[in-house]
Enzyme design. Sequence first.
Site, PDB file in Angstrom:
ATOM      1  N   LEU A 223     -17.551  12.696  -4.303  1.00  0.00           N
ATOM      2  CA  LEU A 223     -17.748  13.306  -2.991  1.00  0.00           C
ATOM      3  C   LEU A 223     -17.801  14.833  -3.057  1.00  0.00           C
ATOM      4  CD1 LEU A 223     -17.746  12.733   0.124  1.00  0.00           C
ATOM      5  CD2 LEU A 223     -15.348  13.357   0.050  1.00  0.00           C
TER       6      LEU A 223
ATOM      7  N   ARG B 145     -22.253  11.796  10.146  1.00  0.00           N
ATOM      8  CA  ARG B 145     -22.643  11.347   8.804  1.00  0.00           C
ATOM      9  C   ARG B 145     -23.769  10.325   8.788  1.00  0.00           C
ATOM     10  NH1 ARG B 145     -16.571  10.946   6.240  1.00  0.00           N
ATOM     11  NH2 ARG B 145     -16.358  13.195   6.079  1.00  0.00           N
TER      12      ARG B 145
ATOM     13  N   HIS C 153     -21.754   8.418   2.867  1.00  0.00           N
ATOM     14  CA  HIS C 153     -21.551   9.863   2.999  1.00  0.00           C
ATOM     15  C   HIS C 153     -22.803  10.579   2.525  1.00  0.00           C
ATOM     16  CE1 HIS C 153     -19.814  13.844   2.772  1.00  0.00           C
ATOM     17  NE2 HIS C 153     -18.707  13.380   3.340  1.00  0.00           N
TER      18      HIS C 153
ATOM     19  N   GLY D  53       0.828  -1.201   0.000  1.00  0.00           N
ATOM     20  CA  GLY D  53       0.000   0.000   0.000  1.00  0.00           C
ATOM     21  C   GLY D  53       0.860   1.248   0.000  1.00  0.00           C
TER      22      GLY D  53
ATOM     23  N   GLY E  90       0.587   3.236   4.396  1.00  0.00           N
ATOM     24  CA  GLY E  90       1.769   2.480   3.984  1.00  0.00           C
ATOM     25  C   GLY E  90       3.014   3.357   3.962  1.00  0.00           C
TER      26      GLY E  90
ATOM     27  N   GLN F  12     -19.860   3.119   5.997  1.00  0.00           N
ATOM     28  CA  GLN F  12     -20.279   4.524   6.045  1.00  0.00           C
ATOM     29  C   GLN F  12     -20.828   4.994   4.706  1.00  0.00           C
ATOM     30  OE1 GLN F  12     -17.490   8.133   6.823  1.00  0.00           O
ATOM     31  NE2 GLN F  12     -18.873   7.960   8.557  1.00  0.00           N
TER      32      GLN F  12
ATOM     33  N   HIS G 244     -19.048   5.352   1.304  1.00  0.00           N
ATOM     34  CA  HIS G 244     -17.865   6.224   1.389  1.00  0.00           C
ATOM     35  C   HIS G 244     -16.686   5.601   2.116  1.00  0.00           C
ATOM     36  CE1 HIS G 244     -15.486   9.838   1.636  1.00  0.00           C
ATOM     37  NE2 HIS G 244     -15.553   9.873   2.954  1.00  0.00           N
TER      38      HIS G 244
ATOM     39  N   GLU H 111     -17.504  17.171   3.322  1.00  0.00           N
ATOM     40  CA  GLU H 111     -18.206  17.683   4.494  1.00  0.00           C
ATOM     41  C   GLU H 111     -17.786  19.129   4.777  1.00  0.00           C
ATOM     42  OE1 GLU H 111     -18.824  14.681   7.437  1.00  0.00           O
ATOM     43  OE2 GLU H 111     -18.215  16.050   9.019  1.00  0.00           O
TER      44      GLU H 111
ATOM     45  N   SER I 294     -10.280   9.894   9.574  1.00  0.00           N
ATOM     46  CA  SER I 294      -9.658   8.799   8.842  1.00  0.00           C
ATOM     47  C   SER I 294      -8.245   9.159   8.396  1.00  0.00           C
ATOM     48  CB  SER I 294     -10.493   8.419   7.636  1.00  0.00           C
ATOM     49  OG  SER I 294      -9.769   7.493   6.872  1.00  0.00           O
ATOM     50  N   LEU I 295      -8.093  10.384   7.863  1.00  0.00           N
ATOM     51  CA  LEU I 295      -6.731  10.814   7.525  1.00  0.00           C
ATOM     52  C   LEU I 295      -5.873  10.735   8.778  1.00  0.00           C
ATOM     53  CD1 LEU I 295      -7.326  13.881   5.162  1.00  0.00           C
ATOM     54  CD2 LEU I 295      -6.609  11.572   4.545  1.00  0.00           C
TER      55      LEU I 295
ATOM     56  N   GLY J 163      -0.560   4.325   0.033  1.00  0.00           N
ATOM     57  CA  GLY J 163      -1.365   5.449   0.539  1.00  0.00           C
ATOM     58  C   GLY J 163      -0.700   6.023   1.786  1.00  0.00           C
TER      59      GLY J 163
ATOM     60  N   ARG K 141     -17.707   6.607  11.670  1.00  0.00           N
ATOM     61  CA  ARG K 141     -16.503   7.448  11.740  1.00  0.00           C
ATOM     62  C   ARG K 141     -16.865   8.917  11.592  1.00  0.00           C
ATOM     63  NH1 ARG K 141     -13.229   9.995   7.886  1.00  0.00           N
ATOM     64  NH2 ARG K 141     -14.155   9.017   6.051  1.00  0.00           N
TER      65      ARG K 141
ATOM     66  N   PHE L 167     -16.415  20.451  11.509  1.00  0.00           N
ATOM     67  CA  PHE L 167     -16.820  19.226  10.815  1.00  0.00           C
ATOM     68  C   PHE L 167     -17.911  18.549  11.637  1.00  0.00           C
ATOM     69  CE2 PHE L 167     -14.479  16.606   7.439  1.00  0.00           C
ATOM     70  CZ  PHE L 167     -14.315  17.688   6.593  1.00  0.00           C
TER      71      PHE L 167
HETATM   72  C1  FAD Z   1     -13.157  11.060  -2.055  1.00  0.00           C
HETATM   73  C2  FAD Z   1     -12.680  10.831  -0.644  1.00  0.00           C
HETATM   74  C3  FAD Z   1     -12.447  11.908   0.188  1.00  0.00           C
HETATM   75  C4  FAD Z   1     -12.026  11.711   1.500  1.00  0.00           C
HETATM   76  N1  FAD Z   1     -11.817  12.799   2.307  1.00  0.00           N
HETATM   77  C5  FAD Z   1     -11.389  12.595   3.580  1.00  0.00           C
HETATM   78  C6  FAD Z   1     -11.116  13.706   4.436  1.00  0.00           C
HETATM   79  O1  FAD Z   1     -11.216  14.870   4.044  1.00  0.00           O
HETATM   80  N2  FAD Z   1     -10.728  13.453   5.703  1.00  0.00           N
HETATM   81  C7  FAD Z   1     -10.558  12.184   6.182  1.00  0.00           C
HETATM   82  O2  FAD Z   1     -10.190  12.024   7.333  1.00  0.00           O
HETATM   83  N3  FAD Z   1     -10.784  11.111   5.375  1.00  0.00           N
HETATM   84  C8  FAD Z   1     -11.188  11.288   4.097  1.00  0.00           C
HETATM   85  N4  FAD Z   1     -11.408  10.207   3.294  1.00  0.00           N
HETATM   86  C9  FAD Z   1     -11.025   8.880   3.769  1.00  0.00           C
HETATM   87  C10 FAD Z   1      -9.511   8.715   3.675  1.00  0.00           C
HETATM   88  O3  FAD Z   1      -9.013   9.445   2.584  1.00  0.00           O
HETATM   89  C11 FAD Z   1      -9.106   7.253   3.498  1.00  0.00           C
HETATM   90  O4  FAD Z   1      -9.722   6.464   4.469  1.00  0.00           O
HETATM   91  C12 FAD Z   1      -7.598   7.097   3.632  1.00  0.00           C
HETATM   92  O5  FAD Z   1      -6.913   7.999   2.801  1.00  0.00           O
HETATM   93  C13 FAD Z   1      -7.179   5.669   3.320  1.00  0.00           C
HETATM   94  O6  FAD Z   1      -5.775   5.613   3.338  1.00  0.00           O
HETATM   95  P1  FAD Z   1      -5.028   4.197   3.320  1.00  0.00           P
HETATM   96  O7  FAD Z   1      -3.582   4.495   3.431  1.00  0.00           O
HETATM   97  O8  FAD Z   1      -5.630   3.315   4.341  1.00  0.00           O
HETATM   98  O9  FAD Z   1      -5.387   3.570   1.904  1.00  0.00           O
HETATM   99  P2  FAD Z   1      -5.339   4.157   0.404  1.00  0.00           P
HETATM  100  O10 FAD Z   1      -4.913   5.554   0.329  1.00  0.00           O
HETATM  101  O11 FAD Z   1      -6.633   3.784  -0.206  1.00  0.00           O
HETATM  102  O12 FAD Z   1      -4.179   3.294  -0.253  1.00  0.00           O
HETATM  103  C14 FAD Z   1      -4.298   1.918  -0.483  1.00  0.00           C
HETATM  104  C15 FAD Z   1      -3.034   1.420  -1.134  1.00  0.00           C
HETATM  105  O13 FAD Z   1      -3.054   0.001  -1.183  1.00  0.00           O
HETATM  106  C16 FAD Z   1      -2.623  -0.439  -2.457  1.00  0.00           C
HETATM  107  N5  FAD Z   1      -3.264  -1.745  -2.701  1.00  0.00           N
HETATM  108  C17 FAD Z   1      -4.532  -2.121  -2.423  1.00  0.00           C
HETATM  109  N6  FAD Z   1      -4.721  -3.406  -2.786  1.00  0.00           N
HETATM  110  C18 FAD Z   1      -3.555  -3.844  -3.294  1.00  0.00           C
HETATM  111  C19 FAD Z   1      -3.122  -5.082  -3.834  1.00  0.00           C
HETATM  112  N7  FAD Z   1      -3.922  -6.128  -3.916  1.00  0.00           N
HETATM  113  N8  FAD Z   1      -1.837  -5.171  -4.280  1.00  0.00           N
HETATM  114  C20 FAD Z   1      -0.989  -4.109  -4.206  1.00  0.00           C
HETATM  115  N9  FAD Z   1      -1.362  -2.912  -3.694  1.00  0.00           N
HETATM  116  C21 FAD Z   1      -2.628  -2.796  -3.234  1.00  0.00           C
HETATM  117  C22 FAD Z   1      -3.057   0.646  -3.416  1.00  0.00           C
HETATM  118  O14 FAD Z   1      -2.268   0.637  -4.572  1.00  0.00           O
HETATM  119  C23 FAD Z   1      -2.830   1.905  -2.569  1.00  0.00           C
HETATM  120  O15 FAD Z   1      -1.503   2.340  -2.711  1.00  0.00           O
HETATM  121  C24 FAD Z   1     -11.833  10.393   1.983  1.00  0.00           C
HETATM  122  C25 FAD Z   1     -12.054   9.313   1.141  1.00  0.00           C
HETATM  123  C26 FAD Z   1     -12.485   9.523  -0.151  1.00  0.00           C
HETATM  124  C27 FAD Z   1     -12.775   8.322  -1.010  1.00  0.00           C
END
Ligand code: FAD
Length: 567
Positions: free
Chosen positions: A242, A276, A232, A10, A15, A230, A344, A245, A384-385, A12, A379, A117
Amino acid sequence: MISHDILIVGGGLTGLRAAVGLCDRFNVGLVSKVYPTRSHSIAAQGGINAPLTNNPDSRDDSWEKHTFDTVKGSDYLADQDAAEIMCREAAPIVYEMEHWGCPFSRFPDGTIAQRPFGGAGYPRTCYSADITGHVLLNTLYERAVAKGVKIYPEWFVTALCIDEGRCHGVVVLDIRTGELIPVGAGTTFFGTGGYGRVFQHSTNALINNGSGIGMAYTAGAPLKDMEFVQFHPTCLIGTSILMTEGCRGEGGYLVNNKGERFMQRYAPKAMELAPRDIVSRCIQTEINEGRGFEHPLGTYIQLDLRHLGEKKILERLPGIRNISIDFIGIDPILDPIPIRPAQHYSMGGIDVNSGCASEVAGFYAGGECSCVSVHGANRLGGNSLLETIVFGKLGSQAIAEDPEVSKRRPDERALLKTKDAVEAKLRKLASPGRERPALLQAELSAVMSEKVGVFRTREELEQALQKLTEIKKRYRDAGVSSTSRHMNYELVGAVELEYMLEVAHTIVLGALLREESRGSHFRLDFNARNDKGWLKHTIARLGPDGAPAISFKEVAITRYQPMERKY
Ligand SMILES: Cc1cc2nc3c(=O)[nH]c(=O)nc-3n(C[C@H](O)[C@H](O)[C@H](O)COP(=O)(O)OP(=O)(O)OC[C@H]3O[C@@H](n4cnc5c(N)ncnc54)[C@H](O)[C@@H]3O)c2cc1C
């Protein structure tokens, strides 16, 4: 064989933060199926919560108040010790990101700007206009690159290898070359994100299908609280993109076809800034009772920003304005935005403790794919961030402190066995089958959005379960149209579909079993919270019959006795 002390899956926020915390001391590899800066974290808009007390209205804020809001918002299902850990870490984490160069929006006095928020007692959401995820992710990515983290972009993890209660790494498909590669690791950490695309109407990127959660589950790691999904409240009709909020945080109104700000009737104090789960139910009720507006793309409610004025909209919500113009031809400076609820966020996920450790030795998970649980049944926006960066950090610390971390060696034989199983699966999927995976996925996501949505009933959940069982059977006869392994995204999708079906199964079964209404899980046939029977987490393990076997786990209650939630 490629092998790392620690393998992170991951790219994101979770990770990358874990990698940054470990790479100075260990040999770390990071695998991501997309280039890291295309992870869904990039799309986060509204902000990240921390009680910095910068806003004139938040001088009395504190981590204790943030914890209370989080626990109340969770409908008392969050583990209170874990929520406390997250909220204590919030301010230091935001300052750390600031010091690493993250360009937050500022108040005139130069401090980090904060906006109100939903479900929060004070304006505590730190932001960068409406691109907060973008600036956070790029800051962490730059840091990971500067520190020399070994990154494998566009490597798709097909399976997790767990053997005799220990994790040995993963089997990867290099999407570009089509090669199947076992990657060994003493410790594997998943930051694989949420499962949004198990639902048809979702704010999530197409890559968010929960394959990481599904592969952990099928390999033997249990999942927690999967029934809590959740929805949204404010997603653009048609595309479900989205509308943050932050729109309501900046003062936006929700209006029905009678011209009423209907939240007055449901949450007279918090109004549009109720949590939410509540706002989504109110919008859905207005629509169901005939007070929505009609549009060829569906019935909707108005999100009205016009009274904020052009200057504020351009300064604080420029992305929202651009999206509205590009995707529905509406300029929010001049007209209200047509919205309705959509899936969401995934509250449930891989069951881990506050150090991100699962019950499987050498297997950790954090961020949206995991369930610590800090969000419980619902949540709060902005949490979440926060969770991703806090638990990316705490997970990396726990791994570094694990006395076994340098001693654990992956078992090559176990990995090769997993690789063989994946090879057989790919061959089968590449031979002619009657079922097209993409069509099966469309049927799956449609039934999830229709029958497992904001309001649920036994009857509809049973129908969903029946359909799901049928699709699972048909999947056995699935085949892709091209046998090439080079850049074959249809093949990748076909592998992921198997995991999506498992994820969906745990959601539906959890929802069927939980005969109460709590947070995001609302049963029309059991429409009250039942603390006596259901103040507990559900744990799903893959049963011998291929269906989830559900057990229960206690909720950690430290300071806050469950009360009725009023806003
Ligand atoms: C449109 C939107 C707006 C949002 N706004 C907010 C906000 O303002 N404030 C807030 O707190 N939260 C917000 N959220 C929620 C928040 O952004 C997410 O929960 C958070 O960013 C998730 O981060 P993560 O690191 O867990 O996963 P992600 O950022 O989703 O990253 C997942 C990673 O895993 C990798 N991966 C997945 N499966 C595999 C696989 N099988 N093999 C290899 N790699 C894989 C992907 O390539 C990616 O790099 C929002 C969500 C969305 C959808």
